[in-house]
Design a protein around this motif. Structure first.
Motif, PDB file in Angstrom:
ATOM      1  N   ASP A  65       0.816  -1.219   0.000  1.00  0.00           N
ATOM      2  CA  ASP A  65       0.000   0.000   0.000  1.00  0.00           C
ATOM      3  C   ASP A  65       0.852   1.271   0.000  1.00  0.00           C
ATOM      4  O   ASP A  65       0.316   2.379  -0.029  1.00  0.00           O
ATOM      5  CB  ASP A  65      -0.918   0.034   1.231  1.00  0.00           C
ATOM      6  CG  ASP A  65      -1.899  -1.120   1.244  1.00  0.00           C
ATOM      7  OD1 ASP A  65      -2.446  -1.438   0.173  1.00  0.00           O
ATOM      8  OD2 ASP A  65      -2.118  -1.687   2.327  1.00  0.00           O
ATOM      9  N   LEU A  68       0.372   4.224  -2.833  1.00  0.00           N
ATOM     10  CA  LEU A  68      -0.836   5.016  -2.661  1.00  0.00           C
ATOM     11  C   LEU A  68      -0.758   5.841  -1.379  1.00  0.00           C
ATOM     12  O   LEU A  68      -1.190   6.997  -1.346  1.00  0.00           O
ATOM     13  CB  LEU A  68      -2.063   4.103  -2.636  1.00  0.00           C
ATOM     14  CG  LEU A  68      -3.411   4.794  -2.559  1.00  0.00           C
ATOM     15  CD1 LEU A  68      -3.627   5.730  -3.746  1.00  0.00           C
ATOM     16  CD2 LEU A  68      -4.523   3.771  -2.504  1.00  0.00           C
ATOM     17  N   LEU A  69      -0.178   5.261  -0.333  1.00  0.00           N
ATOM     18  CA  LEU A  69      -0.051   5.989   0.925  1.00  0.00           C
ATOM     19  C   LEU A  69       0.875   7.195   0.782  1.00  0.00           C
ATOM     20  O   LEU A  69       0.624   8.246   1.369  1.00  0.00           O
ATOM     21  CB  LEU A  69       0.450   5.056   2.028  1.00  0.00           C
ATOM     22  CG  LEU A  69       0.560   5.665   3.416  1.00  0.00           C
ATOM     23  CD1 LEU A  69      -0.774   6.225   3.887  1.00  0.00           C
ATOM     24  CD2 LEU A  69       1.083   4.648   4.407  1.00  0.00           C
ATOM     25  N   SER A  71       1.298   9.124  -1.851  1.00  0.00           N
ATOM     26  CA  SER A  71       0.573  10.236  -2.464  1.00  0.00           C
ATOM     27  C   SER A  71      -0.492  10.781  -1.523  1.00  0.00           C
ATOM     28  O   SER A  71      -0.743  11.991  -1.497  1.00  0.00           O
ATOM     29  CB  SER A  71      -0.027   9.825  -3.809  1.00  0.00           C
ATOM     30  OG  SER A  71      -0.900   8.749  -3.660  1.00  0.00           O
ATOM     31  N   ALA A  72      -1.105   9.920  -0.707  1.00  0.00           N
ATOM     32  CA  ALA A  72      -2.075  10.404   0.277  1.00  0.00           C
ATOM     33  C   ALA A  72      -1.389  11.294   1.312  1.00  0.00           C
ATOM     34  O   ALA A  72      -1.959  12.310   1.746  1.00  0.00           O
ATOM     35  CB  ALA A  72      -2.762   9.228   0.962  1.00  0.00           C
ATOM     36  N   LEU A  75      -0.767  14.720  -0.206  1.00  0.00           N
ATOM     37  CA  LEU A  75      -2.016  15.480  -0.230  1.00  0.00           C
ATOM     38  C   LEU A  75      -2.400  15.985   1.160  1.00  0.00           C
ATOM     39  O   LEU A  75      -2.794  17.136   1.335  1.00  0.00           O
ATOM     40  CB  LEU A  75      -3.144  14.624  -0.811  1.00  0.00           C
ATOM     41  CG  LEU A  75      -3.036  14.284  -2.291  1.00  0.00           C
ATOM     42  CD1 LEU A  75      -4.043  13.214  -2.659  1.00  0.00           C
ATOM     43  CD2 LEU A  75      -3.223  15.533  -3.128  1.00  0.00           C
ATOM     44  N   ARG A  76      -2.269  15.119   2.152  1.00  0.00           N
ATOM     45  CA  ARG A  76      -2.629  15.518   3.525  1.00  0.00           C
ATOM     46  C   ARG A  76      -1.721  16.628   4.020  1.00  0.00           C
ATOM     47  O   ARG A  76      -2.172  17.552   4.699  1.00  0.00           O
ATOM     48  CB  ARG A  76      -2.536  14.296   4.441  1.00  0.00           C
ATOM     49  CG  ARG A  76      -3.157  14.492   5.792  1.00  0.00           C
ATOM     50  CD  ARG A  76      -3.136  13.191   6.581  1.00  0.00           C
ATOM     51  NE  ARG A  76      -4.131  13.191   7.614  1.00  0.00           N
ATOM     52  CZ  ARG A  76      -4.401  12.156   8.384  1.00  0.00           C
ATOM     53  NH1 ARG A  76      -3.761  11.024   8.203  1.00  0.00           N
ATOM     54  NH2 ARG A  76      -5.309  12.229   9.311  1.00  0.00           N
ATOM     55  N   GLU A  92      -9.496  14.829  -3.967  1.00  0.00           N
ATOM     56  CA  GLU A  92      -8.443  13.846  -4.257  1.00  0.00           C
ATOM     57  C   GLU A  92      -7.984  13.140  -2.977  1.00  0.00           C
ATOM     58  O   GLU A  92      -7.760  11.929  -2.968  1.00  0.00           O
ATOM     59  CB  GLU A  92      -7.269  14.530  -4.940  1.00  0.00           C
ATOM     60  CG  GLU A  92      -6.274  13.584  -5.535  1.00  0.00           C
ATOM     61  CD  GLU A  92      -6.853  12.721  -6.635  1.00  0.00           C
ATOM     62  OE1 GLU A  92      -6.408  11.563  -6.752  1.00  0.00           O
ATOM     63  OE2 GLU A  92      -7.737  13.182  -7.372  1.00  0.00           O
ATOM     64  N   LEU A  93      -7.860  13.886  -1.883  1.00  0.00           N
ATOM     65  CA  LEU A  93      -7.490  13.280  -0.603  1.00  0.00           C
ATOM     66  C   LEU A  93      -8.557  12.290  -0.156  1.00  0.00           C
ATOM     67  O   LEU A  93      -8.243  11.186   0.300  1.00  0.00           O
ATOM     68  CB  LEU A  93      -7.267  14.347   0.467  1.00  0.00           C
ATOM     69  CG  LEU A  93      -6.924  13.842   1.861  1.00  0.00           C
ATOM     70  CD1 LEU A  93      -5.647  13.009   1.846  1.00  0.00           C
ATOM     71  CD2 LEU A  93      -6.798  15.004   2.831  1.00  0.00           C
ATOM     72  N   HIS A  96      -8.191   9.111  -2.085  1.00  0.00           N
ATOM     73  CA  HIS A  96      -7.049   8.319  -1.609  1.00  0.00           C
ATOM     74  C   HIS A  96      -7.395   7.596  -0.310  1.00  0.00           C
ATOM     75  O   HIS A  96      -7.114   6.412  -0.145  1.00  0.00           O
ATOM     76  CB  HIS A  96      -5.828   9.216  -1.398  1.00  0.00           C
ATOM     77  CG  HIS A  96      -5.039   9.469  -2.628  1.00  0.00           C
ATOM     78  ND1 HIS A  96      -5.509  10.217  -3.680  1.00  0.00           N
ATOM     79  CD2 HIS A  96      -3.792   9.067  -2.976  1.00  0.00           C
ATOM     80  CE1 HIS A  96      -4.582  10.272  -4.619  1.00  0.00           C
ATOM     81  NE2 HIS A  96      -3.536   9.579  -4.230  1.00  0.00           N
ATOM     82  N   ALA A  99      -9.702   4.780  -0.995  1.00  0.00           N
ATOM     83  CA  ALA A  99      -9.007   3.655  -1.627  1.00  0.00           C
ATOM     84  C   ALA A  99      -8.177   2.871  -0.618  1.00  0.00           C
ATOM     85  O   ALA A  99      -7.973   1.667  -0.777  1.00  0.00           O
ATOM     86  CB  ALA A  99      -8.114   4.156  -2.758  1.00  0.00           C
ATOM     87  N   LEU A 100      -7.718   3.533   0.425  1.00  0.00           N
ATOM     88  CA  LEU A 100      -6.948   2.862   1.477  1.00  0.00           C
ATOM     89  C   LEU A 100      -7.858   2.190   2.504  1.00  0.00           C
ATOM     90  O   LEU A 100      -7.381   1.551   3.437  1.00  0.00           O
ATOM     91  CB  LEU A 100      -6.020   3.859   2.172  1.00  0.00           C
ATOM     92  CG  LEU A 100      -4.863   4.375   1.325  1.00  0.00           C
ATOM     93  CD1 LEU A 100      -4.181   5.561   2.015  1.00  0.00           C
ATOM     94  CD2 LEU A 100      -3.861   3.272   1.059  1.00  0.00           C
TER      95      LEU A 100
END
Length: 125
Positions: A65, A68-69, A71-72, A75-76, A92-93, A96, A99-100
């Motif tokens: 993961d 993806l994490l 990019s999350a 964003l955060r 977008e956040l 993400h 999706a997680l």
């Protein structure tokens, strides 16, 4: 369109695996998944803080993961640091996090056992 299947690790954390084990029979999921691990060195301090927060909030995340994490986390961190946060950034956040497996709908299904229950009859409620 069918709903995506819940990973077995998440199902075990939420208690869904214990309630309906027949749903998870015959699944071909990877075994021996590596733990999530520490945040990559190239992330900023704010992004590393986001990594730690996600790791605590979503304990079912594993090594696969990480992309993806990352990019999350970026964003955060942007949401925390920017003066003006746009709707597209928040959207977008949210995608993400969803999706997680961390959207509020998923979180409401997670039941963390309370080890300090003094009421011996609480198990029957």
């Amino acid at each position: 369109m069918p709903r995506p299947k819940t990973p077995i690790a998440k199902a075990k954390l939420t208690g869904a695996y214990d309630k309906h084990p027949e749903r998870y029979r015959g699944r071909n999921e990877p075994q021996g998944l590596a733990e999530l691990g520490e945040a990559p060195d190239y992330l900023s301090e704010t992004e590393k803080e986001a990594w730690t927060a996600f790791a605590e909030e979503l304990p079912w995340l594993v090594y696969s993961d990480r992309a993806l994490l990352e990019s999350a986390c970026i964003l955060r961190a942007r949401v925390r640091e920017e003066d003006v946060v746009t709707a597209s950034l928040l959207r977008e956040l949210r995608l993400h996090v969803s999706a997680l497996g961390g959207c509020p709908t998923n979180r409401s299904n997670i039941q963390v056992p309370d080890d300090e229950v003094d009421d011996e009859w609480a198990q029957f409620l």
